[in-house]
Design a protein around this motif. Structure first.
Motif, PDB file in Angstrom:
ATOM      1  N   THR A   1      -4.575   5.927  -7.970  1.00  0.00           N
ATOM      2  CA  THR A   1      -5.192   4.769  -6.991  1.00  0.00           C
ATOM      3  C   THR A   1      -4.073   4.602  -6.051  1.00  0.00           C
ATOM      4  OG1 THR A   1      -6.567   4.118  -8.899  1.00  0.00           O
ATOM      5  CG2 THR A   1      -5.850   2.557  -7.035  1.00  0.00           C
ATOM      6  N   PHE A   2      -2.859   4.201  -6.503  1.00  0.00           N
ATOM      7  CA  PHE A   2      -1.706   3.973  -5.384  1.00  0.00           C
ATOM      8  C   PHE A   2      -1.485   5.112  -4.609  1.00  0.00           C
ATOM      9  CE2 PHE A   2      -0.987   0.807  -8.793  1.00  0.00           C
ATOM     10  CZ  PHE A   2      -1.232  -0.310  -8.186  1.00  0.00           C
ATOM     11  N   HIS A   3      -1.512   6.461  -5.138  1.00  0.00           N
ATOM     12  CA  HIS A   3      -1.233   7.538  -3.991  1.00  0.00           C
ATOM     13  C   HIS A   3      -2.351   7.524  -2.934  1.00  0.00           C
ATOM     14  CE1 HIS A   3      -1.111  11.614  -2.570  1.00  0.00           C
ATOM     15  NE2 HIS A   3      -2.489  11.592  -3.134  1.00  0.00           N
TER      16      HIS A   3
ATOM     17  N   GLY B   1       3.628  -1.871  -4.138  1.00  0.00           N
ATOM     18  CA  GLY B   1       2.430  -2.534  -4.918  1.00  0.00           C
ATOM     19  C   GLY B   1       2.553  -1.697  -6.337  1.00  0.00           C
ATOM     20  N   SER B   2       2.842  -0.736  -6.609  1.00  0.00           N
ATOM     21  CA  SER B   2       2.775   0.331  -7.633  1.00  0.00           C
ATOM     22  C   SER B   2       3.862  -0.291  -8.585  1.00  0.00           C
ATOM     23  CB  SER B   2       2.864   1.674  -7.493  1.00  0.00           C
ATOM     24  OG  SER B   2       3.961   2.148  -6.985  1.00  0.00           O
TER      25      SER B   2
ATOM     26  N   TRP C   1       5.733   8.196  -9.511  1.00  0.00           N
ATOM     27  CA  TRP C   1       4.349   8.767  -9.584  1.00  0.00           C
ATOM     28  C   TRP C   1       4.702  10.432 -10.045  1.00  0.00           C
ATOM     29  CZ3 TRP C   1       2.152   7.222  -4.143  1.00  0.00           C
ATOM     30  CH2 TRP C   1       2.242   5.949  -4.161  1.00  0.00           C
TER      31      TRP C   1
ATOM     32  N   LEU D   1      -3.975   4.729  -2.067  1.00  0.00           N
ATOM     33  CA  LEU D   1      -3.750   3.644  -1.159  1.00  0.00           C
ATOM     34  C   LEU D   1      -2.630   4.005   0.047  1.00  0.00           C
ATOM     35  CD1 LEU D   1      -3.951   0.647  -3.451  1.00  0.00           C
ATOM     36  CD2 LEU D   1      -5.298   1.017  -1.715  1.00  0.00           C
ATOM     37  N   GLN D   2      -1.757   4.692  -0.593  1.00  0.00           N
ATOM     38  CA  GLN D   2      -0.648   5.108   0.677  1.00  0.00           C
ATOM     39  C   GLN D   2      -1.477   5.972   1.498  1.00  0.00           C
ATOM     40  OE1 GLN D   2       2.232   8.349  -0.553  1.00  0.00           O
ATOM     41  NE2 GLN D   2       3.662   6.703  -0.911  1.00  0.00           N
TER      42      GLN D   2
ATOM     43  N   THR E   1       0.825  -1.141  -0.130  1.00  0.00           N
ATOM     44  CA  THR E   1       0.021   0.113   0.003  1.00  0.00           C
ATOM     45  C   THR E   1       0.821   1.193  -0.018  1.00  0.00           C
ATOM     46  OG1 THR E   1      -0.329  -0.191   2.499  1.00  0.00           O
ATOM     47  CG2 THR E   1      -1.886  -1.203   1.089  1.00  0.00           C
TER      48      THR E   1
END
Length: 340
Positions: free
Chosen positions: A276-278, A42-43, A260, A280-281, A38
């Motif tokens: 999305t990954f931002h 994952g990214s 990113w 999740l972080q 997260t």
């Protein structure tokens, strides 16, 4: 939001909440693998697979459907959670005696002055029909988004270092921040250094700025030099700690700045999924904060009449409210206003 980053709530090692049933493993928000995925790792996996297997992305209709689902489930709630926490007990934060006067002023500016000014700007632009100004505002939004990304990546690095008791020196933290700013600027300048040209964004045509080439090259030089300085600081800290580093935080920091922000346009699908990954972080930190705060708070009488009481049910309610508020704020109400 300074009240949402207090060590006695966020960092489990400082709080009695660490002993709660929902408590994480020592030194982590939740656990090594969950944190890795997260906070940024994952990214690397997903974007690496995209670049390898889908170098040209996917069809526009499929990408639009994917982005809509990700926005509804992850991106929009991450925005809504900010407001849920920020405006919780807002009267006391802004006008009570719990905080220092300077912090109360910041709450008033961030919570009242800025939203009113933004709404007035958008309404005035729409009523005047000045679309050109609105499109330049889109470019300014991208400018601010880069700053937001790199600051969050830096914050994750510091949180992970505190959790693992592998602190960085003040000099190292300054280097990390300066490098974050340099990467942010070079990414923004990269799309503005050519001749001004139109670009599409949610139905608007926004314009890049005709910045001269020497500004672009100077930004690249600054980012390169500070990147080398970051590498030096990480190597030095690793030697001091005999090879130990807050690796999830380091990965989060490097992934945020370089994948990113700087190289996010390597693939159209990568560009689409990075928010999305931002999110999740951000959500990993917020959910840990909510769990710790709920475990530390006294039980409310009668709370189980309509909803089960406890830390996890409270988190589920918090997340559910974020999904609903996010949908209303980003899709429901805008489309209603657009229709009217």
């Amino acid at each position: 939001m300074s009240d949402t980053t207090q060590a006695d709530i966020l960092i489990p090692g400082y709080a009695p909440a660490a002993k709660a049933k929902s408590g994480p493993r020592q030194g982590y928000l939740f656990g090594p693998w969950f944190d890795f995925f997260t906070l940024g790792g994952g990214s690397l996996i997903v974007c690496g697979l995209i670049a390898l297997l889908l170098p040209k992305g996917i069809p526009t209709l499929q990408q639009a459907l994917l982005v809509t689902i990700l926005m509804t489930v992850i991106n929009q709630p991450h925005f809504a959670h900010s407001y849920q926490m920020f405006y919780r007990n807002y009267r006391e934060k802004a006008f009570g005696a719990s905080y220092a006067p300077g912090l109360r002023v910041r709450y008033i500016i961030a919570g009242l002055v800025v939203p009113v000014a933004l709404i007035a700007f958008l309404a005035g632009t729409a009523l005047s029909g000045n679309v050109r100004v609105l499109t330049y505002a889109a470019n300014f939004m991208f400018f601010l988004v880069g700053w937001h990304y790199v600051k969050q990546g830096y914050g994750i690095l510091i949180v992970d270092s505190v959790q693992k008791r592998l602190m960085f020196s003040d000099r190292a933290k300054t280097v990390f921040r300066v490098n974050g700013y340099a990467c942010w600027i070079v990414a923004w300048v990269a799309v503005n250094h050519a001749l001004s040209e139109p670009n599409g964004y949610i139905g608007l045509t926004y314009f890049s700025l005709p910045l001269p080439n020497f500004v672009y090259y100077a930004a690249i030089a600054a980012a390169s030099v500070t990147t080398l300085a970051v590498a030096y600081e990480l190597v030095q800290r690793g030697r001091e700690a005999k090879g130990a580093l807050p690796w999830n935080g380091v990965i989060a920091y490097l992934t945020t700045l370089y994948l990113w922000v700087i190289f996010v346009r390597i693939n159209p699908l990568v560009l689409a999924v990075i928010p999305t990954f931002h999110s999740l972080q951000y959500l990993a930190v917020v959910w840990r904060y909510q769990l710790n705060a709920g475990a530390a708070a006294p039980a409310q009488s009668g709370s189980g009449r309509f909803w089960p009481s406890g830390v996890l049910p409270n988190l589920a309610m918090f997340i559910g409210a974020g999904v609903v508020l996010g949908f209303l704020g980003f899709m429901g109400l805008p489309r209603l206003l657009d229709g009217v």
